[in-house]
Design a protein around this motif. Structure first.
Motif, PDB file in Angstrom:
ATOM      1  N   HIS A 103       7.563  36.639 -13.612  1.00 49.68           N
ATOM      2  CA  HIS A 103       6.149  36.817 -13.939  1.00 49.68           C
ATOM      3  C   HIS A 103       5.659  38.067 -13.228  1.00 49.68           C
ATOM      4  CE1 HIS A 103       1.761  35.110 -13.411  1.00 49.68           C
ATOM      5  NE2 HIS A 103       1.805  36.135 -14.253  1.00 49.68           N
ATOM      6  N   SER A 104       5.238  39.070 -13.972  1.00 52.73           N
ATOM      7  CA  SER A 104       4.617  40.210 -13.314  1.00 52.73           C
ATOM      8  C   SER A 104       3.224  40.401 -13.891  1.00 52.73           C
ATOM      9  CB  SER A 104       5.467  41.474 -13.450  1.00 52.73           C
ATOM     10  OG  SER A 104       5.882  41.641 -14.767  1.00 52.73           O
ATOM     11  N   ILE A 105       2.356  40.931 -13.049  1.00 54.50           N
ATOM     12  CA  ILE A 105       0.933  41.005 -13.398  1.00 54.50           C
ATOM     13  C   ILE A 105       0.510  42.464 -13.447  1.00 54.50           C
ATOM     14  CG2 ILE A 105      -1.390  40.291 -12.721  1.00 54.50           C
ATOM     15  CD1 ILE A 105      -0.066  38.001 -11.124  1.00 54.50           C
ATOM     16  N   HIS A 106      -0.166  42.832 -14.519  1.00 53.57           N
ATOM     17  CA  HIS A 106      -0.616  44.207 -14.709  1.00 53.57           C
ATOM     18  C   HIS A 106      -2.131  44.193 -14.836  1.00 53.57           C
ATOM     19  CE1 HIS A 106       3.583  45.222 -15.314  1.00 53.57           C
ATOM     20  NE2 HIS A 106       3.647  44.095 -15.992  1.00 53.57           N
ATOM     21  N   PRO A 107      -2.823  44.410 -13.718  1.00 53.64           N
ATOM     22  CA  PRO A 107      -4.284  44.362 -13.757  1.00 53.64           C
ATOM     23  C   PRO A 107      -4.848  45.480 -14.621  1.00 53.64           C
ATOM     24  CG  PRO A 107      -3.458  44.274 -11.495  1.00 53.64           C
ATOM     25  CD  PRO A 107      -2.316  44.676 -12.365  1.00 53.64           C
TER      26      PRO A 107
END
Ligand code: ATP
Ligand code: MG
Length: 158
Positions: A78-82
């Motif tokens: 899971h990676s998050i790209h704000p």
């Protein structure tokens, strides 16, 4: 850009089939998808190993104007790209069949952002409101089928 639109059966209900002839073209197509992403959208990216799911995700993140750095596949779950619409990238490859996406935090992710999910077939389809199918049809050719909850290229996000 995505070339030869072998236009869809059922165009009009958001389904279209295109051919990309390079990774760059798949990214550009992904960027068009990303520009339409809205909070709550959850898009499943279906396709075998090396079909281009992560490549398309890079484009989606770019098109959503979210922070880049889509890391390589598989070890990162899971990676998050704000961004204006935060993009959550899930890769379920290493997870078992019938993975509960709630335990991975998908429900919370969709409250404040959108999600793109590689290997969505590992989880229940009820979470998804859009699908991208990628099929290898040549060394650098991919058939891409889009089934989206918004018009392609529409950047009128909500
Ligand atoms: P995995 O299931 O292992 O996560 P993936 O579907 O995420 O695989 P990518 O990591 O995006 O696949 O790799 C696709 C590979 O195919 C890249 O090396 C990319 O450069 C290459 N490629 C060649 N032509 C295309 C194309 N038309 N679209 C996308 N990728 C392409
Ligand atoms: Mg991948």
């Amino acid at each position: 850009m995505a070339t030869s639109t072998t236009d869809a059966e059922g165009a009009g209900d958001g389904l279209s089939r295109l051919l990309t002839e390079s990774a760059e073209e798949t990214m550009a197509l992904g960027a068009m998808v990303g520009s339409g992403l809205r909070v709550g959208d959850c898009i499943g990216l279906v396709g075998g190993l090396g079909a281009g799911k992560t490549t398309m995700t890079r484009g989606i993140v770019l098109g959503a104007r979210a922070d880049a750095e889509v890391r390589s596949p598989t070890f990162l779950l899971h990676s998050i790209h704000p961004g204006p619409v935060t993009v959550h990238h899930f890769d379920l490859y290493r997870l078992p069949q019938d993975t509960d996406l709630r335990t991975l935090g998908l429900d919370e992710a969709l409250e404040g952002g959108a999600a793109v999910v590689e290997w969505p077939e590992r989880a229940s389809s009820v979470w998804f409101n859009g699908w991208v199918h990628l099929t290898v049809v040549g060394d650098s050719k991919r058939e891409v089928t889009l089934e989206l909850p918004f018009p392609l290229g529409d950047s009128g996000r909500g």
